[in-house]
Write an enzyme that holds these catalytic residues in place. Sequence first.
Site, PDB file in Angstrom:
ATOM      1  N   ILE A  18       1.725  -0.200   1.234  1.00 34.59           N
ATOM      2  CA  ILE A  18       0.463   0.394   0.768  1.00 34.59           C
ATOM      3  C   ILE A  18      -0.609  -0.680   0.573  1.00 34.59           C
ATOM      4  O   ILE A  18      -1.769  -0.504   0.960  1.00 34.59           O
ATOM      5  CB  ILE A  18       0.716   1.172  -0.547  1.00 34.59           C
ATOM      6  CG1 ILE A  18       1.540   2.438  -0.246  1.00 34.59           C
ATOM      7  CG2 ILE A  18      -0.581   1.506  -1.261  1.00 34.59           C
ATOM      8  CD1 ILE A  18       2.132   3.112  -1.478  1.00 34.59           C
ATOM      9  N   ASN A  87      -1.351  -3.428  -7.407  1.00 34.81           N
ATOM     10  CA  ASN A  87      -0.484  -2.538  -6.627  1.00 34.81           C
ATOM     11  C   ASN A  87       0.959  -3.014  -6.554  1.00 34.81           C
ATOM     12  O   ASN A  87       1.852  -2.211  -6.264  1.00 34.81           O
ATOM     13  CB  ASN A  87      -1.110  -2.429  -5.219  1.00 34.81           C
ATOM     14  CG  ASN A  87      -0.158  -1.876  -4.208  1.00 34.81           C
ATOM     15  OD1 ASN A  87       0.117  -0.679  -4.191  1.00 34.81           O
ATOM     16  ND2 ASN A  87       0.384  -2.753  -3.351  1.00 34.81           N
ATOM     17  N   TYR A 150      11.961   2.903 -13.502  1.00 34.27           N
ATOM     18  CA  TYR A 150      10.795   2.989 -12.608  1.00 34.27           C
ATOM     19  C   TYR A 150       9.837   4.078 -13.091  1.00 34.27           C
ATOM     20  O   TYR A 150       8.626   3.848 -13.222  1.00 34.27           O
ATOM     21  CB  TYR A 150      11.264   3.288 -11.185  1.00 34.27           C
ATOM     22  CG  TYR A 150      10.146   3.383 -10.176  1.00 34.27           C
ATOM     23  CD1 TYR A 150       9.476   2.242  -9.749  1.00 34.27           C
ATOM     24  CD2 TYR A 150       9.756   4.619  -9.646  1.00 34.27           C
ATOM     25  CE1 TYR A 150       8.444   2.333  -8.815  1.00 34.27           C
ATOM     26  CE2 TYR A 150       8.732   4.707  -8.712  1.00 34.27           C
ATOM     27  CZ  TYR A 150       8.076   3.563  -8.303  1.00 34.27           C
ATOM     28  OH  TYR A 150       7.056   3.642  -7.386  1.00 34.27           O
ATOM     29  N   LYS A 154       5.960   3.696 -14.524  1.00 30.43           N
ATOM     30  CA  LYS A 154       4.788   4.306 -13.888  1.00 30.43           C
ATOM     31  C   LYS A 154       4.061   5.257 -14.850  1.00 30.43           C
ATOM     32  O   LYS A 154       2.841   5.423 -14.765  1.00 30.43           O
ATOM     33  CB  LYS A 154       5.188   5.011 -12.593  1.00 30.43           C
ATOM     34  CG  LYS A 154       5.663   4.042 -11.504  1.00 30.43           C
ATOM     35  CD  LYS A 154       4.566   3.045 -11.097  1.00 30.43           C
ATOM     36  CE  LYS A 154       4.953   2.182  -9.928  1.00 30.43           C
ATOM     37  NZ  LYS A 154       3.882   1.293  -9.465  1.00 30.43           N
ATOM     38  N   THR A 185       7.340   3.108   3.373  1.00 31.53           N
ATOM     39  CA  THR A 185       7.216   1.648   3.199  1.00 31.53           C
ATOM     40  C   THR A 185       8.609   1.060   2.978  1.00 31.53           C
ATOM     41  O   THR A 185       9.584   1.786   2.784  1.00 31.53           O
ATOM     42  CB  THR A 185       6.360   1.313   1.958  1.00 31.53           C
ATOM     43  OG1 THR A 185       7.061   1.761   0.796  1.00 31.53           O
ATOM     44  CG2 THR A 185       4.991   1.962   2.008  1.00 31.53           C
TER      45      THR A 185
HETATM   46  N1  NAP Z   1       6.498   4.028  -1.092  1.00 34.30           N
HETATM   47  C1  NAP Z   1       6.482   5.015  -1.950  1.00 34.30           C
HETATM   48  O1  NAP Z   1       7.038   6.107  -1.690  1.00 34.30           O
HETATM   49  C2  NAP Z   1       5.745   4.868  -3.257  1.00 34.30           C
HETATM   50  C3  NAP Z   1       5.539   6.010  -4.044  1.00 34.30           C
HETATM   51  C4  NAP Z   1       4.863   5.892  -5.246  1.00 34.30           C
HETATM   52  C5  NAP Z   1       4.395   4.652  -5.671  1.00 34.30           C
HETATM   53  N2  NAP Z   1       4.615   3.534  -4.904  1.00 34.30           N
HETATM   54  C6  NAP Z   1       4.100   2.258  -5.404  1.00 34.30           C
HETATM   55  O2  NAP Z   1       3.300   1.645  -4.423  1.00 34.30           O
HETATM   56  C7  NAP Z   1       3.236   0.238  -4.680  1.00 34.30           C
HETATM   57  C8  NAP Z   1       3.423  -0.514  -3.384  1.00 34.30           C
HETATM   58  O3  NAP Z   1       4.727  -0.283  -2.901  1.00 34.30           O
HETATM   59  P1  NAP Z   1       5.043   0.023  -1.359  1.00 34.30           P
HETATM   60  O4  NAP Z   1       5.633   1.370  -1.291  1.00 34.30           O
HETATM   61  O5  NAP Z   1       3.884  -0.329  -0.535  1.00 34.30           O
HETATM   62  O6  NAP Z   1       6.289  -0.963  -1.087  1.00 34.30           O
HETATM   63  P2  NAP Z   1       6.373  -2.451  -0.560  1.00 34.30           P
HETATM   64  O7  NAP Z   1       5.922  -2.536   0.841  1.00 34.30           O
HETATM   65  O8  NAP Z   1       7.744  -2.916  -0.892  1.00 34.30           O
HETATM   66  O9  NAP Z   1       5.292  -3.193  -1.450  1.00 34.30           O
HETATM   67  C9  NAP Z   1       5.534  -3.761  -2.683  1.00 34.30           C
HETATM   68  C10 NAP Z   1       4.780  -5.065  -2.688  1.00 34.30           C
HETATM   69  O10 NAP Z   1       4.774  -5.620  -3.988  1.00 34.30           O
HETATM   70  C11 NAP Z   1       5.039  -6.997  -3.885  1.00 34.30           C
HETATM   71  N3  NAP Z   1       5.680  -7.419  -5.112  1.00 34.30           N
HETATM   72  C12 NAP Z   1       6.811  -6.949  -5.677  1.00 34.30           C
HETATM   73  N4  NAP Z   1       7.088  -7.624  -6.784  1.00 34.30           N
HETATM   74  C13 NAP Z   1       6.107  -8.537  -6.935  1.00 34.30           C
HETATM   75  C14 NAP Z   1       5.835  -9.556  -7.889  1.00 34.30           C
HETATM   76  N5  NAP Z   1       6.643  -9.762  -8.927  1.00 34.30           N
HETATM   77  N6  NAP Z   1       4.736 -10.312  -7.722  1.00 34.30           N
HETATM   78  C15 NAP Z   1       3.896 -10.123  -6.673  1.00 34.30           C
HETATM   79  N7  NAP Z   1       4.107  -9.190  -5.738  1.00 34.30           N
HETATM   80  C16 NAP Z   1       5.206  -8.421  -5.871  1.00 34.30           C
HETATM   81  C17 NAP Z   1       5.942  -7.147  -2.670  1.00 34.30           C
HETATM   82  O11 NAP Z   1       5.849  -8.437  -2.082  1.00 34.30           O
HETATM   83  P3  NAP Z   1       6.904  -9.617  -2.387  1.00 34.30           P
HETATM   84  O12 NAP Z   1       8.257  -8.990  -2.447  1.00 34.30           O
HETATM   85  O13 NAP Z   1       6.721 -10.550  -1.240  1.00 34.30           O
HETATM   86  O14 NAP Z   1       6.472 -10.210  -3.689  1.00 34.30           O
HETATM   87  C18 NAP Z   1       5.382  -6.091  -1.744  1.00 34.30           C
HETATM   88  O15 NAP Z   1       4.362  -6.646  -0.933  1.00 34.30           O
HETATM   89  C19 NAP Z   1       4.291  -0.040  -5.749  1.00 34.30           C
HETATM   90  O16 NAP Z   1       3.660  -0.185  -7.000  1.00 34.30           O
HETATM   91  C20 NAP Z   1       5.143   1.219  -5.728  1.00 34.30           C
HETATM   92  O17 NAP Z   1       5.774   1.452  -6.956  1.00 34.30           O
HETATM   93  C21 NAP Z   1       5.270   3.620  -3.707  1.00 34.30           C
END
Ligand code: NAP
Length: 244
Positions: A18, A87, A150, A154, A185
């Site tokens: 995202i 994010n 989680y 949130k 993702t």
């Molecule tokens: N995908 C879904 O279905 C969904 C639904 C609802 C909400 N969300 C939310 O959307 C957001 C983005 O997630 P995504 O789905 O796009 O998954 P993602 O591709 O795994 O993205 C998560 C990102 O956060 C970074 N991250 C994690 N821990 C971190 C830390 N301690 N410091 C800095 N960066 C960190 C990761 O990079 P590094 O590991 O390299 O640090 C990664 O780039 C999250 O907050 C997630 O909870 C996702």
Amino acid sequence: MTRLNGKTAVITGGATGIGRAAAKRFVEEGAFVFIFGRRREALDTAVADLGPNARAVQGSVSDEADLDRLYGAVKAERGTLDIVFANAGTGSPLPLGQITSEHIDETFDTNVKGMIFTVQKALPLMREGGSIILTGSSAGTTGAPGFTAYSASKAAVRNLARTWAEDLKGTGIRVNVLSPGATATELAKEALGEEGQKAYGAMTPLQRMADPAEIGAVAAFLASADSSFMTASEVAVDGGLAQL
Ligand SMILES: NC(=O)c1ccc[n+]([C@@H]2O[C@H](COP(=O)([O-])OP(=O)(O)OC[C@H]3O[C@@H](n4cnc5c(N)ncnc54)[C@H](OP(=O)(O)O)[C@@H]3O)[C@@H](O)[C@H]2O)c1
């Protein structure tokens, strides 16, 4: 569109999923973007793809010194900051009965504490008209079986926007929550597996998972003056998942 012309943005978790889709959209709309995350290779790949108006800073939102370096880099190159997309997030299931202290700490350190410091440390650079976007989740509203830490983290994010809208009165800075539902993702793949993802998508009224670009488009709206009378809101981009 050029809604973000001349604006400077920080996107945590901007190398993948995202965050990366939002970074692409922000750059397309005219912004200069700093992405932040822990994995060097993912950051380098993303910046190469995003082009000359993107920079990467490596670090963790759980580490205050890393965040200080991030905002030091923003200050050195751009002077001020207009948009913070807080994010970065993590989440994995652990059924009630098996939850550990480490699991809770890891989840809350990133999703809540990390988000608080991401925003607090940005404020000295932010200008009137600034926009803060916090990534929530449909799981913050609904019950999500097995996702105690989680979902609770949130739900906390939802309140951060309410509280900060009060704290930011008089600054001209807005703060809103963007709550995705099922989005294709890495995080969704790791947390749910292939079968779980299919089931998650099928549960939504639109009967599919979102493409991250569909979330990035709403992030650009919240970042822009098109949402100028919105603060303390939660915008669900969840195919209806948590709205029924
Ligand atoms: N995908 C879904 O279905 C969904 C639904 C609802 C909400 N969300 C939310 O959307 C957001 C983005 O997630 P995504 O789905 O796009 O998954 P993602 O591709 O795994 O993205 C998560 C990102 O956060 C970074 N991250 C994690 N821990 C971190 C830390 N301690 N410091 C800095 N960066 C960190 C990761 O990079 P590094 O590991 O390299 O640090 C990664 O780039 C999250 O907050 C997630 O909870 C996702």
